[in-house]
Design an enzyme around this catalytic site. Structure first.
Site, PDB file in Angstrom:
ATOM      1  N   ARG A 105     -58.688  85.258 -32.815  1.00 25.77           N
ATOM      2  CA  ARG A 105     -58.162  85.825 -31.562  1.00 25.77           C
ATOM      3  C   ARG A 105     -58.458  87.331 -31.509  1.00 25.77           C
ATOM      4  O   ARG A 105     -58.771  87.878 -30.451  1.00 25.77           O
ATOM      5  CB  ARG A 105     -56.652  85.552 -31.504  1.00 25.77           C
ATOM      6  CG  ARG A 105     -55.912  86.219 -30.362  1.00 25.77           C
ATOM      7  CD  ARG A 105     -54.423  85.902 -30.456  1.00 25.77           C
ATOM      8  NE  ARG A 105     -53.662  86.511 -29.376  1.00 25.77           N
ATOM      9  CZ  ARG A 105     -52.335  86.412 -29.246  1.00 25.77           C
ATOM     10  NH1 ARG A 105     -51.641  85.711 -30.105  1.00 25.77           N
ATOM     11  NH2 ARG A 105     -51.704  86.992 -28.243  1.00 25.77           N
ATOM     12  N   ASN A 158     -45.708  90.953 -38.031  1.00 26.05           N
ATOM     13  CA  ASN A 158     -45.959  89.572 -37.603  1.00 26.05           C
ATOM     14  C   ASN A 158     -47.375  89.316 -37.100  1.00 26.05           C
ATOM     15  O   ASN A 158     -47.851  88.195 -37.107  1.00 26.05           O
ATOM     16  CB  ASN A 158     -44.900  89.078 -36.610  1.00 26.05           C
ATOM     17  CG  ASN A 158     -44.863  89.858 -35.322  1.00 26.05           C
ATOM     18  OD1 ASN A 158     -45.504  90.900 -35.208  1.00 26.05           O
ATOM     19  ND2 ASN A 158     -44.116  89.383 -34.359  1.00 26.05           N
ATOM     20  N   LYS A 181     -51.569 103.071 -38.920  1.00 26.95           N
ATOM     21  CA  LYS A 181     -50.559 102.991 -39.974  1.00 26.95           C
ATOM     22  C   LYS A 181     -50.078 101.540 -39.969  1.00 26.95           C
ATOM     23  O   LYS A 181     -49.272 101.149 -39.137  1.00 26.95           O
ATOM     24  CB  LYS A 181     -49.406 103.970 -39.698  1.00 26.95           C
ATOM     25  CG  LYS A 181     -48.121 103.725 -40.508  1.00 26.95           C
ATOM     26  CD  LYS A 181     -48.303 103.888 -42.005  1.00 26.95           C
ATOM     27  CE  LYS A 181     -47.005 103.614 -42.773  1.00 26.95           C
ATOM     28  NZ  LYS A 181     -46.710 102.164 -42.956  1.00 26.95           N
ATOM     29  N   GLY A 234     -42.961  96.800 -32.711  1.00 24.63           N
ATOM     30  CA  GLY A 234     -42.049  96.586 -33.831  1.00 24.63           C
ATOM     31  C   GLY A 234     -40.613  96.524 -33.359  1.00 24.63           C
ATOM     32  O   GLY A 234     -40.338  96.077 -32.246  1.00 24.63           O
ATOM     33  N   THR A 237     -37.131 100.969 -34.686  1.00 22.25           N
ATOM     34  CA  THR A 237     -37.808 102.214 -35.074  1.00 22.25           C
ATOM     35  C   THR A 237     -38.498 102.829 -33.859  1.00 22.25           C
ATOM     36  O   THR A 237     -38.595 104.053 -33.746  1.00 22.25           O
ATOM     37  CB  THR A 237     -38.916 101.932 -36.125  1.00 22.25           C
ATOM     38  OG1 THR A 237     -38.520 100.821 -36.903  1.00 22.25           O
ATOM     39  CG2 THR A 237     -39.199 103.129 -36.978  1.00 22.25           C
ATOM     40  N   GLU A 253     -43.692  98.313 -27.716  1.00 22.45           N
ATOM     41  CA  GLU A 253     -43.211  96.957 -27.527  1.00 22.45           C
ATOM     42  C   GLU A 253     -42.234  96.679 -28.641  1.00 22.45           C
ATOM     43  O   GLU A 253     -42.597  96.614 -29.809  1.00 22.45           O
ATOM     44  CB  GLU A 253     -44.346  95.942 -27.536  1.00 22.45           C
ATOM     45  CG  GLU A 253     -43.905  94.594 -26.989  1.00 22.45           C
ATOM     46  CD  GLU A 253     -44.206  93.452 -27.928  1.00 22.45           C
ATOM     47  OE1 GLU A 253     -43.232  92.767 -28.325  1.00 22.45           O
ATOM     48  OE2 GLU A 253     -45.369  93.262 -28.278  1.00 22.45           O
ATOM     49  N   ARG A 286     -41.507  86.062 -33.689  1.00 24.65           N
ATOM     50  CA  ARG A 286     -42.344  86.611 -32.611  1.00 24.65           C
ATOM     51  C   ARG A 286     -41.420  87.256 -31.595  1.00 24.65           C
ATOM     52  O   ARG A 286     -40.363  86.692 -31.279  1.00 24.65           O
ATOM     53  CB  ARG A 286     -43.139  85.494 -31.926  1.00 24.65           C
ATOM     54  CG  ARG A 286     -44.155  84.813 -32.831  1.00 24.65           C
ATOM     55  CD  ARG A 286     -44.657  83.512 -32.235  1.00 24.65           C
ATOM     56  NE  ARG A 286     -45.140  83.674 -30.878  1.00 24.65           N
ATOM     57  CZ  ARG A 286     -44.683  82.988 -29.828  1.00 24.65           C
ATOM     58  NH1 ARG A 286     -43.709  82.099 -29.957  1.00 24.65           N
ATOM     59  NH2 ARG A 286     -45.186  83.189 -28.635  1.00 24.65           N
ATOM     60  N   CYS A 287     -41.823  88.430 -31.081  1.00 24.82           N
ATOM     61  CA  CYS A 287     -40.929  89.058 -30.095  1.00 24.82           C
ATOM     62  C   CYS A 287     -40.842  88.204 -28.840  1.00 24.82           C
ATOM     63  O   CYS A 287     -39.871  88.287 -28.109  1.00 24.82           O
ATOM     64  CB  CYS A 287     -41.319  90.487 -29.765  1.00 24.82           C
ATOM     65  SG  CYS A 287     -42.912  90.953 -30.301  1.00 24.82           S
ATOM     66  N   GLU A 380     -31.110  89.351 -31.949  1.00 22.73           N
ATOM     67  CA  GLU A 380     -32.395  88.708 -32.190  1.00 22.73           C
ATOM     68  C   GLU A 380     -32.514  88.341 -33.668  1.00 22.73           C
ATOM     69  O   GLU A 380     -32.718  89.227 -34.497  1.00 22.73           O
ATOM     70  CB  GLU A 380     -33.459  89.760 -31.817  1.00 22.73           C
ATOM     71  CG  GLU A 380     -34.834  89.284 -31.729  1.00 22.73           C
ATOM     72  CD  GLU A 380     -35.833  90.428 -31.501  1.00 22.73           C
ATOM     73  OE1 GLU A 380     -35.468  91.612 -31.590  1.00 22.73           O
ATOM     74  OE2 GLU A 380     -36.991  90.105 -31.251  1.00 22.73           O
ATOM     75  N   ARG A 440     -47.442  86.247 -25.188  1.00 23.63           N
ATOM     76  CA  ARG A 440     -48.145  87.478 -24.806  1.00 23.63           C
ATOM     77  C   ARG A 440     -49.490  87.127 -24.182  1.00 23.63           C
ATOM     78  O   ARG A 440     -49.921  87.720 -23.217  1.00 23.63           O
ATOM     79  CB  ARG A 440     -48.327  88.340 -26.047  1.00 23.63           C
ATOM     80  CG  ARG A 440     -49.214  89.546 -25.909  1.00 23.63           C
ATOM     81  CD  ARG A 440     -49.043  90.422 -27.132  1.00 23.63           C
ATOM     82  NE  ARG A 440     -49.140  89.636 -28.360  1.00 23.63           N
ATOM     83  CZ  ARG A 440     -50.135  89.759 -29.258  1.00 23.63           C
ATOM     84  NH1 ARG A 440     -51.088  90.632 -29.080  1.00 23.63           N
ATOM     85  NH2 ARG A 440     -50.140  89.022 -30.348  1.00 23.63           N
TER      86      ARG A 440
HETATM   87  O1  G3P Z   1     -44.217  89.575 -31.612  1.00 19.09           O
HETATM   88  C1  G3P Z   1     -45.338  90.126 -31.076  1.00 19.09           C
HETATM   89  C2  G3P Z   1     -45.640  89.689 -29.676  1.00 19.09           C
HETATM   90  O2  G3P Z   1     -46.614  90.498 -29.142  1.00 19.09           O
HETATM   91  C3  G3P Z   1     -45.879  88.203 -29.545  1.00 19.09           C
HETATM   92  O3  G3P Z   1     -47.151  87.771 -29.322  1.00 19.09           O
HETATM   93  O4  G3P Z   1     -48.894  86.078 -28.998  1.00 19.09           O
HETATM   94  O5  G3P Z   1     -46.855  85.485 -30.258  1.00 19.09           O
HETATM   95  O6  G3P Z   1     -46.728  85.833 -27.814  1.00 19.09           O
HETATM   96  P1  G3P Z   1     -47.420  86.207 -29.079  1.00 19.09           P
END
Ligand code: G3P
Length: 478
Positions: A105, A158, A181, A234, A237, A253, A286-287, A380, A440
């Protein structure tokens, strides 16, 4: 073993003068797996100094050549998908197949960025003065996009590769220098990925990768006057960084508490499979994971039954064996997930499966009958534990969604497209998915969060423009 991976500066792999290293713990074995250099502030200065001068030359390199370089690195990255994926398995316990997917990807993302860049960066605006009252047609304004300078990229554990290149590609195509970083867990995968950029032959100093302790170089990097833009993904932070950062563009994000609203007329098989995929893939780390299910009471029993049947089929174990549920990234994280689970249990939530944990491995768990006074209704977990709240109306679901400090994505399941759109409009999140779990990707879609979920908008096109600035040249006719 004693091997310490080098950091990347001025086109070379180097040992830090600190003589110190940082350990990377394998989440599965809970033993030290790798070591990275603990870079010093002087080394950060050095990296930024060379980034500044390399950027000046890079910005003048023709756009098509910059694109060519990105295509080249995309190919090298894909050729090396296996060794990079192997690091992801060992460092962040990502299931083997998903680890390979992340690298592929990332290659695709870089190629797309190169193609998008040659188009959007070539376009500018041309204006004439006579549209504004009182002006003759005596001024011609030519607007083009120029790079910001040095971009600092800080991706999370992640997606240490994918969320690094999603910042690196746009920064570079737009003519910026890039300092990476990486997260400590994920640093080795990131260093391997950076080596692909090295092999592609990018100019010395243009790209660098600095590793080390956040406590020693974190603030120093993010508040450094030579940094012209920060792109961060992240946790909390990010809030600290945005408070301390100077007057520079920020792309952030942070977390999410993505709600899944399920109406009475929803296709419950579709909902169940999306809840399992959305809530439990990569063990919920995953966010954009589904983090709270808000289901109409009348279909709640039927839905919970379907989800439970699917949860019982999830393979739990090691990432090497490509299990669905693998150990979470750290012991601290596992403890936090447990804390939220126990809080919900004590306050009366129904545990659909037995709570089970071995080391950092937590078995998937659906928590039914969750109430708003439970922490897991709002916090979360970033783990394989998913709360279900039974609602009496769609409005109740929308209220819960909008009451969150987060506003990343959300989803709504119904066969009624009019209701779906009205609810999507009412949900205060950056994206709402109709009849699918939040995600995402595809990576050229805009991606943004409201409230504490972030600043700005990502996605390939948006990130390219965020990492540029307009420059106007006005021709004044006599
Ligand atoms: O946790 C990061 C976020 O950008 C999720 O991406 O591709 O798992 O929806 P995705």
């Amino acid at each position: 073993n004693g091997h310490v991976y080098k950091y990347y500066s001025q086109g070379e792999w180097k040992n830090s003068s600190s003589g110190k290293s940082v350990d990377i713990v394998n989440p599965t074995t809970r033993k030290n797996q790798y070591k990275v250099q603990a870079c010093t502030q002087d080394e950060v200065n050095e990296v930024l100094e060379s980034a500044k001068s390399a950027q000046k030359v890079w910005a003048k390199t023709p756009l098509w050549k910059r694109a060519e370089m990105l295509h080249k690195v995309a190919a090298i990255l894909k050729e090396n998908k296996d060794p990079i994926a192997e690091c992801l398995v060992k460092e962040v316990a990502k299931p083997a197949k998903d680890a390979v997917t992340e690298v592929v990807r990332s290659g695709d993302l870089l190629s797309y960025t190169a193609e998008e860049g040659v188009r959007v960066l070539a376009e500018g605006t041309f204006l004439t003065s006579d549209s504004f009252p009182g002006n003759e047609r005596s001024k011609y304004c030519m607007v083009s996009k120029i790079p910001l300078g040095v971009v600092l990229a800080i991706p999370p554990f992640n997606y240490p590769v994918n969320l690094a290149v999603s910042k690196m590609g746009p920064a570079l195509i737009a003519g910026n220098a890039l300092v990476l970083k990486p997260p400590t867990q994920g640093a080795i995968a990131a260093l391997h990925m950076v080596h692909c950029f090295h092999l592609a032959g990018f100019p010395k100093g243009l790209i660098s990768c600095i590793t080390g302790k956040g406590s020693e170089i974190g603030d120093f990097l993010t508040t450094h006057p030579a940094v012209n833009c920060i792109s961060f993904t992240g946790g909390d932070t990010g809030i600290e960084i945005s408070k301390k950062a100077g007057m520079i563009p920020l792309q952030m994000e942070l977390g999410g508490k993505d709600a899944c609203i399920v109406l009475e007329d929803a296709d419950l098989d579709l909902v169940a499979s999306n809840i399992v995929k959305g809530g439990f893939s990569y063990s919920g780390q995953r966010c954009t994971a589904v983090k709270v299910v808000l289901v109409m009471e009348s279909v709640a029993d039927a839905l919970v039954k379907k989800v439970n049947a699917m949860v019982s089929k999830l393979k739990v174990g090691n990432p090497e064996d490509d299990c669905d549920i693998t150990p979470v990234v750290s012991e601290t994280s596992a403890n936090f997930i447990e804390e939220l689970t126990m809080d919900a249990k004590q306050k009366g939530a129904t545990l659909c499966q037995e709570y089970k944990r071995e080391g950092n491995l937590i078995w998937p768990l659906l928590l039914d009958n969750v109430k708003p006074d439970m922490r897991i209704a709002w916090e979360e977990p970033f783990g394989p534990v998913l709360p279900v709240i039974r609602i009496k109306s769609a409005e109740e679901g929308i209220r819960h969604c909008n009451g969150s400090i987060y506003g990343l994505q959300g989803c709504v399941f119904t066969r009624d497209i009019n209701k779906a759109i009205l609810i999507s409009d009412a949900m205060e999140t950056g994206t709402v998915q109709i009849n699918s779990a939040p995600a995402r990707g595809p990576d050229h879609f805009p991606f943004q969060g409201l409230r504490d979920s972030g600043i700005g908008s990502q996605g390939i096109t948006n990130t390219i423009s965020m990492m540029t600035k307009n420059k106007s040249i006005v021709v004044n006719l006599p």
